[in-house]
Design an enzyme around this catalytic site. Structure first.
Site, PDB file in Angstrom:
ATOM      1  CG  ASP A  34       0.026  -0.007   2.458  1.00  0.00           C
ATOM      2  OD1 ASP A  34       0.977  -0.222   2.751  1.00  0.00           O
ATOM      3  OD2 ASP A  34      -0.809   0.107   3.584  1.00  0.00           O
ATOM      4  CG  HIS A 238      21.074   6.038 -20.207  1.00  0.00           C
ATOM      5  ND1 HIS A 238      19.963   5.909 -20.899  1.00  0.00           N
ATOM      6  CD2 HIS A 238      21.796   7.210 -20.378  1.00  0.00           C
ATOM      7  CE1 HIS A 238      20.064   7.008 -21.540  1.00  0.00           C
ATOM      8  NE2 HIS A 238      20.844   7.936 -21.305  1.00  0.00           N
ATOM      9  CG  ASP A 255      23.759  12.770 -17.357  1.00  0.00           C
ATOM     10  OD1 ASP A 255      22.937  13.780 -16.856  1.00  0.00           O
ATOM     11  OD2 ASP A 255      23.579  12.219 -18.443  1.00  0.00           O
ATOM     12  CG  ASP A 266      20.177  16.063 -18.887  1.00  0.00           C
ATOM     13  OD1 ASP A 266      20.955  15.490 -18.191  1.00  0.00           O
ATOM     14  OD2 ASP A 266      19.583  15.489 -19.979  1.00  0.00           O
ATOM     15  CG  HIS A 349      17.972  15.642 -24.734  1.00  0.00           C
ATOM     16  ND1 HIS A 349      17.354  16.277 -23.825  1.00  0.00           N
ATOM     17  CD2 HIS A 349      19.079  14.852 -24.143  1.00  0.00           C
ATOM     18  CE1 HIS A 349      18.172  16.028 -22.646  1.00  0.00           C
ATOM     19  NE2 HIS A 349      19.094  14.990 -22.707  1.00  0.00           N
ATOM     20  CG  HIS A 356      15.540  12.582 -23.083  1.00  0.00           C
ATOM     21  ND1 HIS A 356      15.918  11.205 -23.215  1.00  0.00           N
ATOM     22  CD2 HIS A 356      16.508  13.248 -22.383  1.00  0.00           C
ATOM     23  CE1 HIS A 356      17.124  11.139 -22.853  1.00  0.00           C
ATOM     24  NE2 HIS A 356      17.664  12.206 -22.447  1.00  0.00           N
ATOM     25  CD  GLU A 380      23.531  14.659 -23.696  1.00  0.00           C
ATOM     26  OE1 GLU A 380      23.777  13.915 -23.012  1.00  0.00           O
ATOM     27  OE2 GLU A 380      21.884  14.927 -23.704  1.00  0.00           O
ATOM     28  CE1 TYR A 384      29.947   8.483 -22.407  1.00  0.00           C
ATOM     29  CE2 TYR A 384      29.913   8.743 -24.906  1.00  0.00           C
ATOM     30  CZ  TYR A 384      29.557   9.267 -23.552  1.00  0.00           C
ATOM     31  OH  TYR A 384      28.637  10.150 -23.304  1.00  0.00           O
ATOM     32  NE  ARG A 401      26.531  12.093 -20.927  1.00  0.00           N
ATOM     33  CZ  ARG A 401      26.609  10.604 -20.121  1.00  0.00           C
ATOM     34  NH1 ARG A 401      27.246   9.929 -20.844  1.00  0.00           N
ATOM     35  NH2 ARG A 401      26.116  10.388 -19.353  1.00  0.00           N
ATOM     36  CD  GLU A 403      23.285  16.611 -20.473  1.00  0.00           C
ATOM     37  OE1 GLU A 403      22.183  16.404 -21.170  1.00  0.00           O
ATOM     38  OE2 GLU A 403      23.685  15.763 -19.731  1.00  0.00           O
TER      39      GLU A 403
END
Length: 438
Positions: A34, A238, A255, A266, A349, A356, A380, A384, A401, A403
Site C-alpha cells: 500500500d 545510462h 550526469d 540535465d 535533446h 527529454h 552533450e 567512451y 561527457r 553537457e
C-alpha cells in the site's frame, strides 16, 4: 500566478477549431503493497493547468456554448485529507485555476458525451491513461449515438501531442525563469559533488552530496536517476547503480539534474577522483570540451538542429585522429561511422517539463527542424573507450561527457548552466575540497 496556464489553454483552444481535447492528469501509482511512488504530474496536464493533484481530467471544448475549459477533479474529503493532505476541491477550482467550469471526477462519465457533441475531432491519447480510456471510449460511442439523427460528433481521433508538443517546444518567459532557477540549484549540486569526491568514497556518497544540495535549495526532486559512474562504469551511457568505490587515478562521470516546479535540468560533468587528470584523461577531456564549445557556438536562430551535432562530430574525429584512436582522414571516418566506436549518441535533446522534452526534431523526413528563440536543447558530446575496445591500453576504461543546457535567444544562445565548472584547472581546484567528517 495561474495566468500563464490560462494563456496556454487559450492558445491550445485556438488550434482546436472543430475539435475537443481531453488531457488527463497522472495517477497515484503503487510502489509495493500500500506504499505509493512519489506523485509526479503528467507534463501535458501540468503545462495547461499548473494543477498538481492526481485523478483529474481537463477538457478543452472550443465549440461548447457555456464553458470551453472544464476540469474534472477530486472532491474535498476531510477523512482522506487527514491521511494525504488537503485538496483544492471543486468549489475553489474556477477562481484558483481560472478554468471556466469544474466538476467532481465521478461526473466525467456522465458529462463527457455532451462535451463531445459539436466537435468533429477528438484529441485524446488512447493507451496511456488506464481507466480514463474506458470512459472516453464510452463517451465517444454515446455522443455518436445521440447525433445519429442530427448534429455532429467526433469521427476523427487524433493525438493531442501534435498541438501541445509544438507549443511546449518554445518556452515562455515564465518557464525560462523557472529553468534558470533550477539550473542554479543544479550548479550548487554539482559543485557539492566535486567537493565531496575523494579516493575511498563511493559513487553513492557523491550522489548523496549532490542530491541533498538540490533538496536543501528547494528542488522537489531529481529530474531523472542520477548517473554517478567511476572508472569503467563511465563508459556505460545510462549507468545508475552508483555503488562502486572511487579509486585514485579514475575519472568520475556525473550526469544529474534537479526538478523544480516540474521543470527538469540535465547536466553532465566529468572530473578526476584524486583531483588530477592523467595525460590520457586530459587528452580525451580536451577533445570533448573543444567539441562541446564548438557545438554550442552553432546554436542560434535559423540554424538546422543537426548542425551543432555535425560540428561536435567533426571536432571529435579530428581529436581522435590526433591522439591515434582513429586512422585516415576526417571525412573518411565520418562517412564510415568509424568514430561511433567511441562516440555513439547524439549531441543533445530538447529539455523542459521532461528531461527529454516533447517536440519534433524534424520538419519532415528530409529536413531537420531549425532552431527558434525559446527552444532549450542540451549539448552533450562524449567519448567512451570501453575496456573491450581495440584502443591502446592506456586509453581503455575512460568515459567522458560534458553537457550543458542551452537556450536559443533572438540573437544567439544563453548557456543556462555555464557557471558549473568544466575548465580543467577549475575542476582540479574543487575536487576533494570539502571538509571530511571526523
Amino acid at each position: 500566478m495561474m495566468q500563464p496556464y490560462a494563456s496556454r489553454r487559450n492558445d491550445a483552444l485556438a488550434t482546436l477549431t472543430g475539435g475537443v481535447a481531453i488531457v488527463p492528469s497522472a495517477r497515484t501509482v503503487l510502489r509495493n503493497a500500500d506504499s505509493s511512488y512519489a506523485f509526479r504530474q503528467d507534463s501535458d496536464f501540468f503545462y495547461l493547468t499548473g494543477f498538481n493533484e492526481p485523478d483529474a481530467v481537463l477538457v478543452l471544448a472550443p465549440e461548447h456554448d457555456q464553458a470551453r475549459s472544464i476540469l474534472f477533479m477530486q472532491r474535498r474529503d476531510r477523512d482522506q485529507e487527514v491521511w494525504t493532505g488537503g485538496r483544492l476541491g471543486v468549489e475553489r477550482a474556477r477562481e484558483t485555476l481560472l478554468v471556466d467550469e469544474a466538476y467532481p471526477i465521478d461526473e466525467l462519465e456522465q458529462r463527457l458525451p455532451d462535451l463531445l457533441i459539436g466537435a468533429t475531432t477528438m484529441h485524446y491519447a488512447f493507451g496511456t491513461h488506464g481507466p480514463v480510456d474506458r470512459i472516453v471510449r464510452n463517451a465517444l460511442e454515446t455522443a455518436r449515438e445521440k447525433t445519429r439523427r442530427g448534429g455532429r460528433s467526433p469521427y476523427v481521433v487524433a493525438e493531442p501531442s501534435a498541438t501541445l508538443h509544438l507549443m511546449r517546444l518554445r518556452k515562455t518567459p515564465d518557464e525560462i525563469d523557472v529553468l534558470r532557477r533550477a539550473c542554479a540549484i543544479t550548479h550548487a549540486g554539482h559543485v557539492a559533488g566535486m567537493r565531496a569526491t575523494r579516493a575511498g568514497a563511493y559513487e553513492y556518497t557523491v550522489q548523496a552530496a549532490i542530491e541533498s544540495e538540490y533538496r536543501r535549495l528547494g528542488a522537489e526532486s531529481i529530474a531523472y536517476e542520477s548517473i554517478v559512474a567511476t572508472g569503467d562504469n563511465a563508459t556505460v551511457l545510462h549507468y545508475v547503480d552508483n555503488r562502486d568505490r572511487l579509486e585514485a587515478g579514475q575519472l568520475l562521470l556525473v550526469d544529474s539534474g534537479c526538478e523544480l516546479n516540474c521543470y527538469a535540468t540535465d547536466v553532465t560533468r566529468t572530473w578526476p577522483v584524486d583531483g588530477r587528470f592523467t595525460p590520457e584523461q586530459r587528452a580525451l577531456y580536451d577533445i570533448v570540451l573543444a567539441a562541446q564549445e564548438a557545438a554550442i557556438d552553432r546554436v542560434r536562430p535559423g540554424v538546422p538542429r543537426n548542425e551543432f551535432h555535425d560540428t561536435a562530430v567533426r571536432t571529435i574525429v579530428e581529436g581522435l585522429i590526433d591522439v591515434g584512436l582513429l586512422n585516415g582522414s576526417v571525412d573518411e571516418n565520418i562517412a564510415s561511422d568509424a568514430y561511433r566506436e567511441y562516440y555513439m549518441h547524439g549531441t543533445g535533446h530538447w529539455m523542459g517539463l521532461d528531461v527529454h522534452d516533447a517536440g519534433p526534431y524534424r520538419e519532415s523526413d528530409d529536413t531537420p527542424l531549425r532552431l527558434q528563440p525559446g527552444m532549450i536543447t542540451t549539448v552533450e558530446p562524449g567519448l567512451y573507450v570501453r575496456r573491450d575496445s581495440n584502443a591502446p591500453e592506456r586509453f581503455r576504461g575512460i568515459g567522458i561527457r560534458i553537457e550543458d543546457d542551452i537556450l536559443v535567444t533572438p540573437v544567439g544562445y544563453e548557456n543556462l548552466t555555464a557557471a558549473i565548472p568544466k575548465a580543467p584547472a577549475e575542476i582540479e581546484a574543487l575536487v576533494g575540497s570539502a571538509t571530511v567528517p571526523a
